[in-house]
Design an enzyme around this catalytic site. Structure first.
Site, PDB file in Angstrom:
ATOM      1  N   LEU A  81       0.829  -1.221   0.000  1.00  0.00           N
ATOM      2  CA  LEU A  81       0.000   0.000   0.000  1.00  0.00           C
ATOM      3  C   LEU A  81       0.856   1.261   0.000  1.00  0.00           C
ATOM      4  O   LEU A  81       0.336   2.370  -0.145  1.00  0.00           O
ATOM      5  CB  LEU A  81      -0.916   0.012   1.232  1.00  0.00           C
ATOM      6  CG  LEU A  81      -1.700  -1.283   1.496  1.00  0.00           C
ATOM      7  CD1 LEU A  81      -2.611  -1.122   2.701  1.00  0.00           C
ATOM      8  CD2 LEU A  81      -2.523  -1.672   0.278  1.00  0.00           C
ATOM      9  N   THR A 126      -5.087   1.328  -9.073  1.00  0.00           N
ATOM     10  CA  THR A 126      -5.981   2.471  -8.918  1.00  0.00           C
ATOM     11  C   THR A 126      -6.780   2.790 -10.174  1.00  0.00           C
ATOM     12  O   THR A 126      -6.296   2.587 -11.298  1.00  0.00           O
ATOM     13  CB  THR A 126      -5.151   3.722  -8.536  1.00  0.00           C
ATOM     14  OG1 THR A 126      -5.959   4.892  -8.717  1.00  0.00           O
ATOM     15  CG2 THR A 126      -3.912   3.880  -9.411  1.00  0.00           C
ATOM     16  N   GLU A 128      -7.054   5.596 -11.267  1.00  0.00           N
ATOM     17  CA  GLU A 128      -6.297   6.616 -12.007  1.00  0.00           C
ATOM     18  C   GLU A 128      -5.668   6.026 -13.269  1.00  0.00           C
ATOM     19  O   GLU A 128      -5.316   6.754 -14.195  1.00  0.00           O
ATOM     20  CB  GLU A 128      -5.202   7.223 -11.126  1.00  0.00           C
ATOM     21  CG  GLU A 128      -5.675   8.323 -10.207  1.00  0.00           C
ATOM     22  CD  GLU A 128      -6.127   9.577 -10.956  1.00  0.00           C
ATOM     23  OE1 GLU A 128      -5.329  10.143 -11.701  1.00  0.00           O
ATOM     24  OE2 GLU A 128      -7.286   9.981 -10.780  1.00  0.00           O
ATOM     25  N   TYR A 150       1.539   9.898 -11.558  1.00  0.00           N
ATOM     26  CA  TYR A 150       1.086   8.900 -10.582  1.00  0.00           C
ATOM     27  C   TYR A 150       0.395   7.736 -11.294  1.00  0.00           C
ATOM     28  O   TYR A 150       0.696   6.561 -11.049  1.00  0.00           O
ATOM     29  CB  TYR A 150       0.133   9.559  -9.574  1.00  0.00           C
ATOM     30  CG  TYR A 150      -0.618   8.578  -8.695  1.00  0.00           C
ATOM     31  CD1 TYR A 150       0.000   7.973  -7.605  1.00  0.00           C
ATOM     32  CD2 TYR A 150      -1.958   8.255  -8.966  1.00  0.00           C
ATOM     33  CE1 TYR A 150      -0.698   7.067  -6.802  1.00  0.00           C
ATOM     34  CE2 TYR A 150      -2.651   7.367  -8.171  1.00  0.00           C
ATOM     35  CZ  TYR A 150      -2.017   6.769  -7.094  1.00  0.00           C
ATOM     36  OH  TYR A 150      -2.706   5.877  -6.309  1.00  0.00           O
ATOM     37  N   LYS A 154       1.642   3.855 -11.439  1.00  0.00           N
ATOM     38  CA  LYS A 154       0.786   2.761 -10.951  1.00  0.00           C
ATOM     39  C   LYS A 154       0.540   1.735 -12.053  1.00  0.00           C
ATOM     40  O   LYS A 154       0.401   0.541 -11.781  1.00  0.00           O
ATOM     41  CB  LYS A 154      -0.549   3.326 -10.454  1.00  0.00           C
ATOM     42  CG  LYS A 154      -0.489   3.914  -9.055  1.00  0.00           C
ATOM     43  CD  LYS A 154      -0.434   2.821  -7.984  1.00  0.00           C
ATOM     44  CE  LYS A 154      -0.478   3.402  -6.591  1.00  0.00           C
ATOM     45  NZ  LYS A 154      -0.311   2.399  -5.540  1.00  0.00           N
TER      46      LYS A 154
END
Ligand code: NAP
Ligand code: F7E
Length: 324
Positions: A81, A126, A128, A150, A154
């Site tokens: 995480l 995610t 995203e 980001y 990811k």
């Protein structure tokens, strides 16, 4: 026999909730704790779990500390995480975001591969990664189009998770989680920024709330619900990827309405649009399809947006009142 779990990012919102969940299930819980000058343990204190977890010093960018964490914890389940998780910061610190959020996941998987290839791995992927959405409702089959450093970092971590599963037969699963919030959310994220401001305005400690794009839409759930899905993924015989979402999307504007009206205020009297908070590339709308998680994991979101936001406002009202 007791199960051992290692959580990277244990001091974050999800880290604290999953630590509590695993302790409640009888696990011995170890957490990677990156050294910081200031205190980062407040969430573990709020959930009353700090004394029940063992913290191991280490950083996701440092493979040797990850190997030490695996050896020390003897973990059979690893929840990755840890991340530089604030999208806006990822344009200011794109390389750090790549190291921590992207390569950090690979370091964790390498540490597992070098110590105990049988340990199960959860990657915190995610929504995203969907970014500029290619389908109105996003599922595991929707093509990715990340819109921030980001999101790109990811996506690298996500594909490495798939690759390690396919290359080394490792039990690596990726949870594609949509936005999830709670009273433990970091203050920089929009829901908490709003609920904290509502409390301050109501108590006469702040006059206005400056926000960016309030027409953006998000599929918001509660972190306490979402960590259940993480755990369920690692209990499956076969590792896989799952979208975790509510299936409902709401504008930032409507989320503000819920938060302000809970204390009898009208958001339009206080919200000021400030271009400073616009992003170089925005993710306009996200809406997840959690059908696979429901069918295969038996998981579905329980806490509504209204219940979550009002709980967050109540928690911030208490916090702000305690301040001197
Ligand atoms: P968060 O509150 O921002 O927590 C991030 C955690 O990562 C913190 O414990 C932080 O430690 C740690 N960390 C940062 N840099 C590190 C490093 N170099 N080495 C080791 N640890 C480091 O994030 P969250 O909301 O709990 O989210 C958990 C994970 O899920 C993240 O990977 C996030 O990207 C992902 N995710 C979140 C959402 C969401 O809506 N919340 C949705 C999808 C995916 P410090 O406290 O010491 O900084
Ligand atoms: O922004 C808009 C902003 O920062 C939500 C992370 O957990 O979820 C999170 O990323 C929306 C965006 O979350 C402000 O432009 C308007 O459209 O709360 P946020 P995020 O960027 O969606 C995903 C799933 C993650 O994986 C991430 O780690 O709200 N917005 N005005 C604003 N956002 C912020 N932060 N501040 C504003 O003033």
């Amino acid at each position: 026999m007791t199960k051992n779990a290692l959580i990277t990012g244990i001091t974050g919102q999800d880290g604290a909730y999953i630590a509590r969940l695993l302790l409640d299930k009888g696990y011995e819980v170890f957490g990677l704790h990156a050294r910081r000058a200031s205190d980062t343990l407040w969430r573990l204190r709020e959930l009353d779990v700090l004394d029940r977890v063992e913290l191991i010093e280490g950083d996701l960018t440092d493979l040797s500390s990850m190997i030490r964490a695996m050896n020390k914890s003897q973990a059979t389940e690893v929840y990755n995480l840890g991340a530089q998780s604030f999208v806006a910061t990822s344009w200011e610190q794109p390389i750090l975001t790549g190291y921590v959020t992207g390569l950090g996941a690979l370091n964790m998987m390498e540490a597992i591969r070098l110590t105990n290839q049988k340990a199960r791995f959860y990657q915190a992927s995610t929504s995203e990664m969907f970014g500029k959405i290619q389908e109105s409702m996003q599922s595991e089959a929707t093509p990715f189009y990340p819109r921030s450093p980001y999101g790109v970092a990811k996506l690298y971590a996500h594909w490495m998770t798939v690759n390690y599963r396919e290359s080394f037969d490792m039990h690596c699963s990726s949870g594609i989680l949509f936005n999830h919030e709670s009273p433990l959310r970091g203050i920089e994220f929009v829901t908490r920024k709003v609920t904290d401001a509502v409390a301050r305005i109501k108590q006469g400690k702040q006059k206005e709330l400056r926000l960016g794009n309030i027409d953006a839409k998000r599929d918001w759930g509660h972190a306490a619900d979402y960590v259940e899905a993480m755990w369920l993924m690692l209990q499956q015989d076969v590792p896989d990827d799952y979208v975790v979402a509510t299936g409902r999307t709401t504008t930032v504007r409507d989320m503000c309405k819920i938060a302000f009206s809970h204390v009898g205020l009208n958001y339009e009297d206080f919200v000021v649009i400030d271009p400073k908070f616009y992003r170089p590339a925005e993710v306009e709308v996200l809406l997840g399809n959690p059908a696979k998680a429901k069918a295969k994991l038996g998981w579905e979101a329980k806490i509504s947006l209204e219940e979550m936001i009002t709980t967050m406002v109540n928690a911030d009202m208490k916090r702000v009142a305690r301040e001197v």
